[in-house]
Design an enzyme around this catalytic site. Structure first.
Site, PDB file in Angstrom:
ATOM      1  CB  SER A 122      26.315 -14.195 -12.301  1.00 52.30           C
ATOM      2  OG  SER A 122      25.387 -15.002 -11.593  1.00 52.30           O
ATOM      3  CB  THR A 123      28.531 -17.838 -10.108  1.00 50.25           C
ATOM      4  OG1 THR A 123      27.144 -18.089 -10.307  1.00 50.25           O
ATOM      5  CG2 THR A 123      29.079 -18.788  -9.062  1.00 50.25           C
ATOM      6  CG  HIS A 130      22.985 -12.394 -11.573  1.00 53.59           C
ATOM      7  ND1 HIS A 130      23.365 -13.296 -12.539  1.00 53.59           N
ATOM      8  CD2 HIS A 130      22.364 -11.381 -12.225  1.00 53.59           C
ATOM      9  CE1 HIS A 130      22.993 -12.844 -13.727  1.00 53.59           C
ATOM     10  NE2 HIS A 130      22.390 -11.684 -13.557  1.00 53.59           N
ATOM     11  CG  MET A 139      25.567 -21.154 -14.290  1.00 55.38           C
ATOM     12  SD  MET A 139      25.073 -22.336 -13.000  1.00 55.38           S
ATOM     13  CE  MET A 139      23.912 -21.350 -12.053  1.00 55.38           C
ATOM     14  CG  ASP A 147      21.613 -11.603 -17.273  1.00 57.55           C
ATOM     15  OD1 ASP A 147      20.944 -11.120 -18.210  1.00 57.55           O
ATOM     16  OD2 ASP A 147      21.720 -11.048 -16.167  1.00 57.55           O
TER      17      ASP A 147
END
Length: 347
Positions: A171-172, A197, A291, A294
C-alpha cells in the site's frame, strides 16, 4: 489535546486552497499554518513555519509540483502528499512524485456533494496524519534503505523448487518497494501476483513502469481470467480484487468484483486467502509497506497452510503498518539479522 500537525497547503487555485484549509482545520489534530499559490512562495513559507506535512498540487504555474518535489527531497526531505488528477493524464506525474519520495496522493473533489465531501474530508485528513508519521526520505535514500535491509534475495525465493506462486501485497510507499523487489528478481521465477492499493487510473502506467525496470514481464490483469506463466507478474487493477483459481493442473488469476475488504478494492487479504486455499504450502507471501492491516490475516492464513511468508522491516518501510500487523499476529516472525537463515528473512 496534544500538539497539532502543522500543514502547508500549496495550490494555485485560491478556491481550492480555501476548501482544503477548511477541511484540514476541521480536524482537531491538524492545523494549516500557511498556504502558498506556487512553489516559490512555498519555499519561503517552509523556512518560516517549518511545517510537518506539505500538500502539493502537481499542475501549477512557474514550476510544477513534481519538479519542486525533486528539489525539496534533495535539499530538505519532508512528508509530502500530492494533489493529483485521477486521470490517465495524471498517472505519470503522480507515479513520478511517489518515486521521488512523496508519501501518498489524493485527488481534487469532482463534485460538491455533501456526502462525498464528508468521505473526502476523512480521506484527506487520514492521509495527512499518516504522512506526518511516515519514514521520510528522498527516493535515493528510500531505495538505499530497502537495499541495505535484509532484502528478499532471488536465490532465497528460487531455492524452494516446489514454489508455484509468489504473492506480493503493498500500500502506502509500495509502488517503489514493489519496483525494487521486482527489479532484483530473475525471469526464471514462478509467476508473481501483485495487489497494490492504487487508483484504477494509475495501474496501467504502474505496470508499464514495473515492466520497463524488471527482467520479469509485468502486466496489468485486464481480462477476467488469465493463466499464470513463469517469468511473468500480474498486477491487480485498481478497482477489482485479484484471486487465484486452479483448473486441472494449471493456476489462473482472475478478477473478482466483490465489495471492498478492509476498505480496499483490490484487497491483499482477498488475494492471500485464495493463494492459501488454492496453492497452500507451495506459495510465498510478501507483505510490503502500507498503512492499516490489509493482508495480515491473509498472510497468517498462508502461513498456516505451510507457505513461506515475508514482511518488510520497519527501517525500509515508508509506513510500517501492514507488515507490523502481520508480525503482531504471528503471520511472520521477524528475527534479528544475526539469527536469520535462508528460511527466516525479512525485506
Amino acid at each position: 489535546m496534544g500538539k497539532r500537525i502543522k500543514v502547508l497547503v500549496v495550490d494555485d487555485s485560491p478556491v481550492f486552497r480555501a476548501l482544503l484549509s477548511q477541511i484540514i482545520n476541521s480536524d482537531n489534530e491538524l492545523e494549516v499554518v500557511a498556504t502558498a499559490e506556487d512553489p516559490y512562495e512555498a519555499r519561503d513559507l517552509i523556512k518560516k513555519h517549518n511545517p510537518d506535512v506539505l500538500t502539493l498540487d502537481i499542475e501549477m504555474p512557474k514550476m510544477n509540483g513534481v519538479q519542486f518535489l525533486k528539489n525539496l527531497m534533495r535539499l530538505r526531505p519532508m512528508p509530502v502528499v500530492m494533489i493529483s488528477t485521477l486521470t490517465q493524464h495524471g498517472a505519470e506525474p503522480t507515479l513520478a512524485a511517489l518515486e521521488l519520495g512523496a508519501i501518498d496522493y489524493f485527488p481534487k473533489p469532482a463534485v460538491e456533494d455533501t456526502g462525498e465531501l464528508t468521505d473526502y474530508r476523512q480521506e484527506v485528513n487520514s492521509k495527512i496524519k499518516m504522512a506526518a508519521q511516515a519514514n521520510v526520505t528522498g527516493n535515493e535514500g528510500r531505495m538505499a534503505k530497502i537495499a541495505e535491509s535484509n532484502s528478499v534475495h532471488s536465490p532465497s525465493i528460487a531455492s524452494k523448487s516446489d514454489v508455484e506462486l509468489i504473492a506480493i501485497g503493498a500500500s502506502t510507499g509500495g509502488t517503489e518497494a514493489v519496483k525494487k523487489v521486482l527489479s532484483g528478481l530473475p525471469n526464471r521465477l514462478p509467476p508473481i501476483v501483485i495487489t497494490q492499493h492504487i487508483s484504477a487510473m494509475f495501474t496501467a502506467s504502474f505496470a508499464k513502469r514495473l515492466n520497463s525496470e524488471s527482467a520479469i514481464e509485468v502486466k496489468e490483469l485486464t481480462v477476467s481470467c488469465a493463466p499464470l506463466i513463469h517469468g511473468c507478474a500480474y498486477l491487480a487493477p485498481g478497482d477489482k480484487h485479484l484471486v487465484i483459481v486452479r483448473k486441472g493442473k494449471h493456476l489462473y488469476c482472475q478478477l473478482d468484483d466483490r465489495p471492498p475488504v478492509n476498505r480496499h478494492k483490490p484487497s491483499v487479504d482477498v488475494m492471500f486467502d485464495t493463494v492459501a486455499e488454492v496453492v497452500g504450502a507451495k506459495a510465498v507471501g510478501v507483505l510490503l509497506t502500507g498503512m492499516g492491516q490489509d493482508g495480515a490475516k491473509g498472510m497468517l492464513n498462508m502461513k498456516n497452510q505451510g507457505a513461506e511468508t515475508i514482511a518488510q522491516d520497519q527501517k525500509s518501510s515508508v509506513v510500517w503498518g501492514m507488515p507490523k500487523a502481520a508480525i503482531d499476529i504471528g503471520a511472520r516472525l521477524m528475527l534479528p539479522a544475526c539469527r536469520m537463515s535462508p528460511k527466516h528473512y525479512v525485506i
